[in-house]
Write an enzyme that holds these catalytic residues in place. Sequence first.
Site, short mmCIF file in Angstrom:
data_model
loop_
_atom_site.label_atom_id
_atom_site.label_comp_id
_atom_site.label_asym_id
_atom_site.label_seq_id
_atom_site.Cartn_x
_atom_site.Cartn_y
_atom_site.Cartn_z
N ARG A 121 0.89 -1.17 0.00
CA ARG A 121 0.00 0.00 0.00
C ARG A 121 0.92 1.21 0.00
O ARG A 121 1.70 1.41 0.94
CB ARG A 121 -0.91 -0.01 1.23
N HIS A 148 -7.47 0.84 -6.39
CA HIS A 148 -7.65 -0.02 -5.21
C HIS A 148 -8.39 -1.29 -5.66
O HIS A 148 -9.55 -1.50 -5.30
CB HIS A 148 -8.46 0.75 -4.15
N GLN A 151 -10.31 -3.92 -3.24
CA GLN A 151 -11.56 -3.44 -2.68
C GLN A 151 -12.75 -3.78 -3.59
O GLN A 151 -13.80 -4.23 -3.13
CB GLN A 151 -11.49 -1.92 -2.49
N ASP A 239 -17.26 7.37 -1.42
CA ASP A 239 -16.00 7.21 -0.67
C ASP A 239 -15.70 8.55 -0.02
O ASP A 239 -16.31 9.58 -0.34
CB ASP A 239 -14.88 6.78 -1.63
N CYS A 280 -16.24 1.74 0.79
CA CYS A 280 -15.08 0.89 1.12
C CYS A 280 -14.69 1.02 2.59
O CYS A 280 -14.05 0.13 3.13
CB CYS A 280 -13.91 1.23 0.22
N ARG A 308 -13.79 -8.39 2.32
CA ARG A 308 -12.38 -8.16 2.00
C ARG A 308 -11.58 -9.42 2.34
O ARG A 308 -10.71 -9.83 1.59
CB ARG A 308 -11.82 -6.96 2.79
N1 CP Z 1 -11.21 -0.10 2.55
C1 CP Z 1 -9.93 -0.15 2.95
O1 CP Z 1 -9.01 -0.38 2.15
O2 CP Z 1 -9.76 0.03 4.29
P1 CP Z 1 -8.38 0.25 5.05
O3 CP Z 1 -7.85 1.57 4.62
O4 CP Z 1 -8.77 0.21 6.49
O5 CP Z 1 -7.45 -0.87 4.68
N1 NVA Z 2 -9.91 6.75 -1.31
C1 NVA Z 2 -9.48 6.33 0.00
C2 NVA Z 2 -9.70 4.85 0.16
C3 NVA Z 2 -9.33 4.32 1.52
C4 NVA Z 2 -9.52 2.86 1.63
C5 NVA Z 2 -8.02 6.69 0.19
O1 NVA Z 2 -7.23 6.52 -0.72
O2 NVA Z 2 -7.69 7.16 1.29
#
Ligand code: CP
Ligand code: NVA
Length: 323
Positions: A121, A148, A151, A239, A280, A308
């Site tokens: 990540r 992502h 997700q 989101d 998400c 997930r």
């Molecule tokens: N939806 C998601 O990716 O959650 P986190 O940021 O908690 O991993």
């Molecule tokens: N769009 C958000 C998703 C988090 C899971 C971010 O990138 O922070």
Amino acid sequence: MNAQEDAAGLAAGRRHFLDLNEASSADLRAILTDSARRKAARAGWGAAAAPDEDAPLKGKMLAMIFEKSSTRTRVSFDLAMRQLGGATMVLNGAEMQFGRGETIADTARVLSRYVDAIMIRTFEHDKLLELAEAATVPVINGLTDKTHPCQILADVLTFEEKRGPIRGKKVAWLGDGNNVCASFIHAAGQLDFELAVACPASLSPERDVLDWAEKTQARVSVTRDPAEALMGADLVVTDSWMSMHDPEHTRIRRHNLLSPYQVDEKAMQVANPDALFMHCLPAHRGEEVVNAVMDGPNSAVFDEAENRLHAQKGVLTWCLGAI
Ligand code: CP
Ligand code: NVA
């Protein structure tokens, strides 16, 4: 990826999961089917860390690199590996040597000598691609500023277990045309559903993602009008208005731009009566979504979060050649 490239990738120990438009539709379907099968097979099991009966990843190690915060991705990948018979190690990006100048490529080469797969990540999507290029083990995209994909697999799994095949259905995305939205666009093309994105002009999805949709004739449209997107929708998704990569100084401007796209009860009434709501998470209640929708009868957000775990299993077994 064609069958030959796929076989070559597997022989080289690499079947990356980088984006939904890179795997084939058939592979995405295989991942979803395996995820649903494993979920059903475990129904009623209490012990979270007890392995699935076949434990297909016994002895395998997943390294997870986090340069951003996470609750769901971190816990679900960890549990998924344990239930598949494997193990994980979590590496905080800030504590790794690439924060002090070691290249991503060298990091990939070194980690490939220790572990069987790497999930990352990170911020820049190019960092993911650089890691994948140099790694000799599969690399999984656990979120970048751009996409992502894991997700959206969970989202599709959730939709299909509640409403049947997503093919031919309409999904409305309200709000920021961000990384999660980009993966939804890829999914619409790959799994053949309609996606209507309602967003402010300056927060539209990235040009290359829309170009991909156009080139592949994916049924993706972008509008400024939330009602147009919501009309006839079987699923409504939003989101956070501030993603982890968005600079703090943009908060007020973004909130002003995005407030007309809040998902409230009135918005849900424009969609089909049985339309599901998904997010998400983490959600910012009272901003992109109101409590009445988050906690309402059509909200699937916590099933989505649970899924997930099940969807990661499909991704991991696919990457490591167990499906
Ligand atoms: N939806 C998601 O990716 O959650 P986190 O940021 O908690 O991993
Ligand atoms: N769009 C958000 C998703 C988090 C899971 C971010 O990138 O922070």
